[in-house]
Design a protein around this motif. Structure first.
Motif, PDB file in Angstrom:
ATOM      1  N   GLU A 140      12.760  -0.806  -9.117  1.00  0.00           N
ATOM      2  CA  GLU A 140      13.245  -1.489  -7.908  1.00  0.00           C
ATOM      3  C   GLU A 140      12.396  -2.717  -7.605  1.00  0.00           C
ATOM      4  O   GLU A 140      12.904  -3.784  -7.254  1.00  0.00           O
ATOM      5  CB  GLU A 140      13.212  -0.503  -6.738  1.00  0.00           C
ATOM      6  CG  GLU A 140      13.707  -1.056  -5.428  1.00  0.00           C
ATOM      7  CD  GLU A 140      13.537  -0.050  -4.298  1.00  0.00           C
ATOM      8  OE1 GLU A 140      13.211  -0.495  -3.181  1.00  0.00           O
ATOM      9  OE2 GLU A 140      13.706   1.159  -4.529  1.00  0.00           O
ATOM     10  N   LEU A 141      11.089  -2.577  -7.779  1.00  0.00           N
ATOM     11  CA  LEU A 141      10.185  -3.700  -7.537  1.00  0.00           C
ATOM     12  C   LEU A 141      10.301  -4.775  -8.606  1.00  0.00           C
ATOM     13  O   LEU A 141      10.107  -5.960  -8.321  1.00  0.00           O
ATOM     14  CB  LEU A 141       8.733  -3.211  -7.490  1.00  0.00           C
ATOM     15  CG  LEU A 141       8.291  -2.599  -6.190  1.00  0.00           C
ATOM     16  CD1 LEU A 141       6.941  -1.947  -6.361  1.00  0.00           C
ATOM     17  CD2 LEU A 141       8.241  -3.643  -5.101  1.00  0.00           C
ATOM     18  N   GLU A 142      10.587  -4.369  -9.833  1.00  0.00           N
ATOM     19  CA  GLU A 142      10.683  -5.326 -10.930  1.00  0.00           C
ATOM     20  C   GLU A 142      11.685  -6.434 -10.594  1.00  0.00           C
ATOM     21  O   GLU A 142      11.481  -7.604 -10.945  1.00  0.00           O
ATOM     22  CB  GLU A 142      11.110  -4.608 -12.208  1.00  0.00           C
ATOM     23  CG  GLU A 142      11.259  -5.528 -13.391  1.00  0.00           C
ATOM     24  CD  GLU A 142      11.795  -4.808 -14.613  1.00  0.00           C
ATOM     25  OE1 GLU A 142      11.874  -5.454 -15.668  1.00  0.00           O
ATOM     26  OE2 GLU A 142      12.151  -3.617 -14.517  1.00  0.00           O
ATOM     27  N   LEU A 143      12.740  -6.092  -9.901  1.00  0.00           N
ATOM     28  CA  LEU A 143      13.755  -7.071  -9.534  1.00  0.00           C
ATOM     29  C   LEU A 143      13.227  -8.136  -8.587  1.00  0.00           C
ATOM     30  O   LEU A 143      13.821  -9.202  -8.442  1.00  0.00           O
ATOM     31  CB  LEU A 143      14.960  -6.366  -8.907  1.00  0.00           C
ATOM     32  CG  LEU A 143      15.647  -5.325  -9.787  1.00  0.00           C
ATOM     33  CD1 LEU A 143      16.727  -4.594  -9.009  1.00  0.00           C
ATOM     34  CD2 LEU A 143      16.204  -5.972 -11.049  1.00  0.00           C
ATOM     35  N   GLY A 193       4.039 -12.265 -17.731  1.00  0.00           N
ATOM     36  CA  GLY A 193       4.930 -12.389 -16.575  1.00  0.00           C
ATOM     37  C   GLY A 193       4.644 -11.358 -15.497  1.00  0.00           C
ATOM     38  O   GLY A 193       3.974 -10.348 -15.746  1.00  0.00           O
ATOM     39  N   PRO A 194       5.160 -11.597 -14.290  1.00  0.00           N
ATOM     40  CA  PRO A 194       4.832 -10.713 -13.161  1.00  0.00           C
ATOM     41  C   PRO A 194       5.407  -9.301 -13.277  1.00  0.00           C
ATOM     42  O   PRO A 194       4.787  -8.354 -12.821  1.00  0.00           O
ATOM     43  CB  PRO A 194       5.414 -11.432 -11.942  1.00  0.00           C
ATOM     44  CG  PRO A 194       6.182 -12.584 -12.444  1.00  0.00           C
ATOM     45  CD  PRO A 194       5.879 -12.781 -13.876  1.00  0.00           C
ATOM     46  N   ALA A 195       6.562  -9.141 -13.911  1.00  0.00           N
ATOM     47  CA  ALA A 195       7.128  -7.788 -14.041  1.00  0.00           C
ATOM     48  C   ALA A 195       6.236  -6.926 -14.930  1.00  0.00           C
ATOM     49  O   ALA A 195       5.933  -5.778 -14.591  1.00  0.00           O
ATOM     50  CB  ALA A 195       8.540  -7.853 -14.600  1.00  0.00           C
ATOM     51  N   ASP A 196       5.790  -7.477 -16.062  1.00  0.00           N
ATOM     52  CA  ASP A 196       4.888  -6.721 -16.933  1.00  0.00           C
ATOM     53  C   ASP A 196       3.552  -6.454 -16.238  1.00  0.00           C
ATOM     54  O   ASP A 196       2.936  -5.404 -16.457  1.00  0.00           O
ATOM     55  CB  ASP A 196       4.652  -7.457 -18.246  1.00  0.00           C
ATOM     56  CG  ASP A 196       5.815  -7.297 -19.210  1.00  0.00           C
ATOM     57  OD1 ASP A 196       6.551  -6.299 -19.093  1.00  0.00           O
ATOM     58  OD2 ASP A 196       5.991  -8.167 -20.079  1.00  0.00           O
ATOM     59  N   ALA A 197       3.102  -7.402 -15.425  1.00  0.00           N
ATOM     60  CA  ALA A 197       1.854  -7.182 -14.688  1.00  0.00           C
ATOM     61  C   ALA A 197       1.989  -5.991 -13.748  1.00  0.00           C
ATOM     62  O   ALA A 197       1.063  -5.192 -13.595  1.00  0.00           O
ATOM     63  CB  ALA A 197       1.464  -8.439 -13.914  1.00  0.00           C
ATOM     64  N   PRO A 235       8.709  -5.037   0.230  1.00  0.00           N
ATOM     65  CA  PRO A 235       7.561  -5.324  -0.644  1.00  0.00           C
ATOM     66  C   PRO A 235       8.002  -6.117  -1.877  1.00  0.00           C
ATOM     67  O   PRO A 235       9.187  -6.155  -2.191  1.00  0.00           O
ATOM     68  CB  PRO A 235       7.082  -3.931  -1.048  1.00  0.00           C
ATOM     69  CG  PRO A 235       8.309  -3.109  -1.067  1.00  0.00           C
ATOM     70  CD  PRO A 235       9.168  -3.645   0.053  1.00  0.00           C
ATOM     71  N   ASP A 236       7.055  -6.721  -2.556  1.00  0.00           N
ATOM     72  CA  ASP A 236       7.375  -7.478  -3.754  1.00  0.00           C
ATOM     73  C   ASP A 236       6.458  -7.063  -4.895  1.00  0.00           C
ATOM     74  O   ASP A 236       5.376  -6.520  -4.682  1.00  0.00           O
ATOM     75  CB  ASP A 236       7.275  -8.978  -3.489  1.00  0.00           C
ATOM     76  CG  ASP A 236       5.855  -9.428  -3.304  1.00  0.00           C
ATOM     77  OD1 ASP A 236       5.329 -10.111  -4.202  1.00  0.00           O
ATOM     78  OD2 ASP A 236       5.250  -9.097  -2.273  1.00  0.00           O
ATOM     79  N   ALA A 237       6.917  -7.318  -6.106  1.00  0.00           N
ATOM     80  CA  ALA A 237       6.237  -6.835  -7.308  1.00  0.00           C
ATOM     81  C   ALA A 237       4.812  -7.358  -7.425  1.00  0.00           C
ATOM     82  O   ALA A 237       3.894  -6.611  -7.757  1.00  0.00           O
ATOM     83  CB  ALA A 237       7.045  -7.224  -8.547  1.00  0.00           C
ATOM     84  N   LEU A 238       4.622  -8.626  -7.158  1.00  0.00           N
ATOM     85  CA  LEU A 238       3.302  -9.216  -7.361  1.00  0.00           C
ATOM     86  C   LEU A 238       2.267  -8.630  -6.397  1.00  0.00           C
ATOM     87  O   LEU A 238       1.141  -8.321  -6.792  1.00  0.00           O
ATOM     88  CB  LEU A 238       3.376 -10.736  -7.202  1.00  0.00           C
ATOM     89  CG  LEU A 238       2.118 -11.500  -7.564  1.00  0.00           C
ATOM     90  CD1 LEU A 238       1.685 -11.199  -8.982  1.00  0.00           C
ATOM     91  CD2 LEU A 238       2.356 -12.995  -7.401  1.00  0.00           C
ATOM     92  N   THR A 239       2.638  -8.443  -5.147  1.00  0.00           N
ATOM     93  CA  THR A 239       1.705  -7.864  -4.177  1.00  0.00           C
ATOM     94  C   THR A 239       1.391  -6.420  -4.531  1.00  0.00           C
ATOM     95  O   THR A 239       0.239  -5.994  -4.447  1.00  0.00           O
ATOM     96  CB  THR A 239       2.278  -7.961  -2.751  1.00  0.00           C
ATOM     97  OG1 THR A 239       2.606  -9.324  -2.479  1.00  0.00           O
ATOM     98  CG2 THR A 239       1.276  -7.480  -1.721  1.00  0.00           C
ATOM     99  N   VAL A 241       0.839  -1.202   0.000  1.00  0.00           N
ATOM    100  CA  VAL A 241       0.000   0.000   0.000  1.00  0.00           C
ATOM    101  C   VAL A 241       0.875   1.254   0.000  1.00  0.00           C
ATOM    102  O   VAL A 241       0.618   2.211  -0.746  1.00  0.00           O
ATOM    103  CB  VAL A 241      -0.971  -0.013   1.202  1.00  0.00           C
ATOM    104  CG1 VAL A 241      -1.647   1.339   1.381  1.00  0.00           C
ATOM    105  CG2 VAL A 241      -2.011  -1.116   1.019  1.00  0.00           C
ATOM    106  N   ALA A 242       1.933   1.247   0.795  1.00  0.00           N
ATOM    107  CA  ALA A 242       2.840   2.397   0.839  1.00  0.00           C
ATOM    108  C   ALA A 242       3.502   2.620  -0.514  1.00  0.00           C
ATOM    109  O   ALA A 242       3.658   3.757  -0.971  1.00  0.00           O
ATOM    110  CB  ALA A 242       3.894   2.200   1.928  1.00  0.00           C
ATOM    111  N   ARG A 243       3.897   1.527  -1.191  1.00  0.00           N
ATOM    112  CA  ARG A 243       4.547   1.664  -2.498  1.00  0.00           C
ATOM    113  C   ARG A 243       3.553   2.173  -3.551  1.00  0.00           C
ATOM    114  O   ARG A 243       3.900   3.008  -4.381  1.00  0.00           O
ATOM    115  CB  ARG A 243       5.139   0.321  -2.910  1.00  0.00           C
ATOM    116  CG  ARG A 243       6.007   0.375  -4.128  1.00  0.00           C
ATOM    117  CD  ARG A 243       7.196   1.341  -3.994  1.00  0.00           C
ATOM    118  NE  ARG A 243       8.053   1.041  -2.892  1.00  0.00           N
ATOM    119  CZ  ARG A 243       9.229   0.433  -2.987  1.00  0.00           C
ATOM    120  NH1 ARG A 243       9.679   0.060  -4.159  1.00  0.00           N
ATOM    121  NH2 ARG A 243       9.950   0.213  -1.918  1.00  0.00           N
ATOM    122  N   VAL A 244       2.323   1.687  -3.511  1.00  0.00           N
ATOM    123  CA  VAL A 244       1.297   2.178  -4.437  1.00  0.00           C
ATOM    124  C   VAL A 244       1.105   3.681  -4.247  1.00  0.00           C
ATOM    125  O   VAL A 244       1.082   4.444  -5.215  1.00  0.00           O
ATOM    126  CB  VAL A 244      -0.036   1.414  -4.237  1.00  0.00           C
ATOM    127  CG1 VAL A 244      -1.193   2.125  -4.918  1.00  0.00           C
ATOM    128  CG2 VAL A 244       0.096  -0.009  -4.756  1.00  0.00           C
TER     129      VAL A 244
END
Length: 185
Positions: free
Chosen positions: A71-74, A150-154, A84-88, A47-50
């Motif tokens: 940074e999240l893409e990695l 893939g998750p990065a594009d998502a 945090p992670d990209a998918l979340t 939520v903070a990253r969004v």
């Protein structure tokens, strides 16, 4: 050991706990509680990253928003996923867009859909817009984008879609984008 009633309560949260590496049916109560704590941390960080990405867009600081997403893409394929992670974060972006979709005028939805069809947008953004804004089904849309791209594009598709929602909504209402973000994100 957890009782069957305790396990039944945690079963509702099984997808969140599975993401934290906790099997509802074999874990101890301590493991279940620890998994829930990690899931709460993951949610709060997402939520903070969004908010940070949308705030950067509201300031027209696209490079800052891009840096946060890069940074999240990695983290997209990392196992176990960091916090945090990209998918979340992608999921939270899509859920936010879905939440505000019923409040959006048709003109805003049309403008977001048109912007999702431009050649330089992230892969899967158009499909995610259709599912999220028209069907109010962000989960299915996100699964489709993840499966196809893939998750990065998502992550990029969900962030771009949600930023476009707030940008077009702000233009439509004459409000500052930051005000809309503060009120809804």
């Amino acid at each position: 050991m957890a009782s069957p009633d305790q396990r039944a309560q945690f079963e509702l949260l099984a997808p969140l706990l599975a993401r934290e590496g906790v099997d509802v049916w074999t874990a101890t109560v301590a493991d279940l509680d620890a998994g829930m704590d990690r899931a709460r941390q993951r949610h709060a960080a997402a939520v903070a990253r969004v908010r940070a990405v949308l705030d950067a867009h509201a300031r027209d600081d696209i490079s800052a928003a891009g840096a946060l997403l890069e940074e999240l893409e990695l983290t997209a394929e990392a196992t176990p996923p960091p916090i945090p992670d990209a998918l979340t974060v992608a999921t939270r972006f899509a859920q936010l867009a879905q939440t505000v979709a019923p409040q959006l005028p048709v003109e805003v939805i049309d403008a977001v859909r048109d912007s999702a069809r431009l050649p330089d947008v992230p892969d899967g953004m158009a499909a995610l817009c259709e599912a999220t804004l028209l069907d109010c089904d962000a989960a299915t849309g996100l699964r489709t984008v993840i499966r196809e791209h893939g998750p990065a594009d998502a992550l990029y598709a969900a962030a771009a879609m949600t930023a476009a929602v707030f940008r077009h909504w702000a233009r439509h209402t004459g409000q500052e984008m930051g005000e809309l973000v503060s009120a809804h994100a």
